[in-house]
Design a protein around this motif. Structure first.
Motif, PDB file in Angstrom:
ATOM      1  N   GLU A  40      33.796  14.699 -18.651  1.00 54.41           N
ATOM      2  CA  GLU A  40      33.631  15.451 -17.408  1.00 54.41           C
ATOM      3  C   GLU A  40      34.795  16.423 -17.201  1.00 54.41           C
ATOM      4  O   GLU A  40      34.595  17.571 -16.794  1.00 54.41           O
ATOM      5  CB  GLU A  40      33.522  14.498 -16.223  1.00 54.41           C
ATOM      6  N   ALA A  59      34.373  19.328 -19.518  1.00 54.95           N
ATOM      7  CA  ALA A  59      33.308  20.212 -19.048  1.00 54.95           C
ATOM      8  C   ALA A  59      33.794  21.103 -17.903  1.00 54.95           C
ATOM      9  O   ALA A  59      33.502  22.305 -17.865  1.00 54.95           O
ATOM     10  CB  ALA A  59      32.101  19.389 -18.605  1.00 54.95           C
ATOM     11  N   LEU A  60      34.545  20.516 -16.975  1.00 47.20           N
ATOM     12  CA  LEU A  60      35.096  21.302 -15.870  1.00 47.20           C
ATOM     13  C   LEU A  60      36.044  22.372 -16.390  1.00 47.20           C
ATOM     14  O   LEU A  60      36.018  23.520 -15.930  1.00 47.20           O
ATOM     15  CB  LEU A  60      35.828  20.386 -14.886  1.00 47.20           C
ATOM     16  N   ASP A  61      36.881  21.996 -17.359  1.00 49.43           N
ATOM     17  CA  ASP A  61      37.828  22.949 -17.937  1.00 49.43           C
ATOM     18  C   ASP A  61      37.092  24.135 -18.550  1.00 49.43           C
ATOM     19  O   ASP A  61      37.501  25.298 -18.392  1.00 49.43           O
ATOM     20  CB  ASP A  61      38.684  22.241 -18.988  1.00 49.43           C
ATOM     21  N   MET A  62      36.002  23.869 -19.243  1.00 50.87           N
ATOM     22  CA  MET A  62      35.197  24.941 -19.836  1.00 50.87           C
ATOM     23  C   MET A  62      34.532  25.785 -18.764  1.00 50.87           C
ATOM     24  O   MET A  62      34.473  27.013 -18.866  1.00 50.87           O
ATOM     25  CB  MET A  62      34.157  24.333 -20.778  1.00 50.87           C
ATOM     26  N   ASP A  63      34.036  25.132 -17.715  1.00 50.87           N
ATOM     27  CA  ASP A  63      33.401  25.868 -16.612  1.00 50.87           C
ATOM     28  C   ASP A  63      34.383  26.819 -15.935  1.00 50.87           C
ATOM     29  O   ASP A  63      34.022  27.933 -15.542  1.00 50.87           O
ATOM     30  CB  ASP A  63      32.843  24.894 -15.567  1.00 50.87           C
ATOM     31  N   PHE A  64      35.629  26.369 -15.800  1.00 48.99           N
ATOM     32  CA  PHE A  64      36.636  27.154 -15.080  1.00 48.99           C
ATOM     33  C   PHE A  64      36.934  28.484 -15.772  1.00 48.99           C
ATOM     34  O   PHE A  64      37.350  29.447 -15.131  1.00 48.99           O
ATOM     35  CB  PHE A  64      37.937  26.358 -14.927  1.00 48.99           C
ATOM     36  N   GLU A  75      34.871  30.533 -17.024  1.00 52.97           N
ATOM     37  CA  GLU A  75      33.894  31.544 -16.610  1.00 52.97           C
ATOM     38  C   GLU A  75      33.918  31.818 -15.108  1.00 52.97           C
ATOM     39  O   GLU A  75      33.411  32.840 -14.664  1.00 52.97           O
ATOM     40  CB  GLU A  75      32.476  31.102 -17.012  1.00 52.97           C
ATOM     41  N   ARG A  76      34.505  30.919 -14.348  1.00 50.16           N
ATOM     42  CA  ARG A  76      34.502  31.082 -12.883  1.00 50.16           C
ATOM     43  C   ARG A  76      35.681  31.903 -12.410  1.00 50.16           C
ATOM     44  O   ARG A  76      36.803  31.749 -12.889  1.00 50.16           O
ATOM     45  CB  ARG A  76      34.530  29.709 -12.214  1.00 50.16           C
ATOM     46  N   VAL A 102      38.640  29.014  -8.547  1.00 53.48           N
ATOM     47  CA  VAL A 102      38.756  27.563  -8.734  1.00 53.48           C
ATOM     48  C   VAL A 102      39.778  27.063  -7.724  1.00 53.48           C
ATOM     49  O   VAL A 102      40.872  27.623  -7.615  1.00 53.48           O
ATOM     50  CB  VAL A 102      39.229  27.210 -10.163  1.00 53.48           C
ATOM     51  N   GLU A 137      39.840  21.195  -7.232  1.00 49.49           N
ATOM     52  CA  GLU A 137      38.978  21.134  -8.413  1.00 49.49           C
ATOM     53  C   GLU A 137      39.824  21.027  -9.684  1.00 49.49           C
ATOM     54  O   GLU A 137      39.465  20.304 -10.623  1.00 49.49           O
ATOM     55  CB  GLU A 137      38.099  22.376  -8.489  1.00 49.49           C
TER      56      GLU A 137
END
Length: 331
Positions: A151, A154-159, A161-162, A165, A169
């Motif tokens: 998890e 996954a958050l690190d990868m999502d960040f 592109e965002r 943050v 988070e």
């Protein structure tokens, strides 16, 4: 920090355990990368924590070794797959599994490492000293740590592109990616010692606080450390456009003009030294540096407090010294 006699003894046990792993020779494309990933070294801090936790709870160190090996194999599995996701050519100064072989082999070898890690937990189901509830606790702790690490990744990868943050988070991400396996390793050592649920929880919390402190401190050192000791220039994360605890907090606190400038520098492919220095100046003016330094100390002190109710021993002394060393590191 020079290793103590206790640390050397436990590291020797871990090294012997890893060397004695019954890793098959065939198919070579599956198992050679597995052995290679273990042989290229590492600090072995997670299995060491498992053994220290067991000793702290007056357990038999040999009973914690299977869990310690499982933790180290799992950790190396995550590194093999991380290198695929990052397209990383090196790991610990040598070619990564992904680079030395190829992506498909790295994926499959990582998969077999993950599966094999669980086989070492069978020790606690086969040994009569351990109850069914303790065996279940071992599996649940190990599985939950694995899920939480995924998890966090996954958050690190999502960040990436965002655009926005929050610091809350980011904390959740490092609790998963960095702290969860440290905490799980310590709790497993406590379970192997037949420790009480209170002791297990204390050691789990110790690992979470230590892991969060270490990662935030890493972000902080990027902006404050001597570049010769730290291995890269001051503000290296800003040059690379990384989202760190410092940049996230600075963006939250800055006015519209400063926030826009910080984001512009982070988005730039080749920011100037002058612009990076200005971002660092903004961070100082917003008390980001001082406040994060204080937060790091709070996390380390919270971790230290979790050891209060344990009896004095060489294991407790070792864990306290480790925390103090990490808290005072300058690179």
């Amino acid at each position: 920090m020079a290793p103590t006699n206790l640390q050397l003894q436990l590291q020797t046990l871990i090294a012997e355990g890893l060397n004695e792993l019954d890793i098959p020779k065939e198919p070579a494309s599956l198992y050679e990368p597995y052995r290679y990933s273990l042989d290229i070294g590492g600090k072995r801090i997670r299995p060491l924590l498992t053994l220290l936790a067991c000793g702290l709870c007056n357990g038999k160190i040999k009973d914690a070794l299977p869990a310690a090996l499982a933790v180290e194999i799992l950790h190396n599995f995550t590194l093999v797959h991380d290198d695929i996701m990052d397209s990383a050519d090196t790991r610990r100064g040598k070619a990564s599994v992904f680079k030395k072989w190829d992506q498909n082999i790295a994926i499959l070898s990582g998969d077999v490492m993950f599966a094999d890690a669980f086989t070492h937990l069978e020790y606690y189901g086969l040994k009569s000293d351990f109850s069914k509830s303790e065996y279940l606790n071992v599996h649940q702790t190990f599985t939950q740590a694995t899920v939480t690490v995924c998890e966090g990744q996954a958050l690190d990868m999502d960040f990436v592109e965002r655009e926005q943050v929050s610091h809350q988070e980011y904390l959740k991400m490092i609790q998963g990616k960095t702290a969860a396996l440290l905490a799980g390793a310590l709790k497993l050592g406590a379970i192997a010692a037949h420790a009480t649920s209170t002791q297990q929880e204390a050691l789990f919390n110790f690992g979470m606080e230590m892991g969060v402190a270490f990662q935030i401190q890493d972000d902080l050192l990027d902006a404050t450390a001597d570049p010769e000791k730290f291995g890269k220039k001051v503000g290296g994360d800003i040059f690379e456009g990384k989202k760190t605890y410092l940049t996230i907090l600075a963006l939250e606190r800055a006015n519209e003009s400063d926030s826009s400038f910080i984001q512009q520098v982070l988005d730039s492919t080749q920011p100037s030294q002058t612009d990076v220095d200005k971002v660092l100046d903004i961070m100082h003016s917003l008390n980001v540096i001082d406040d994060i330094a204080e937060e790091v100390n709070q996390h380390y002190n919270s971790a230290l407090h979790e050891l209060d109710d344990f009896n004095d021993s060489e294991y407790k002394h070792e864990l306290k010294n480790l925390l103090i060393f990490l808290q005072n590191r300058d690179h």
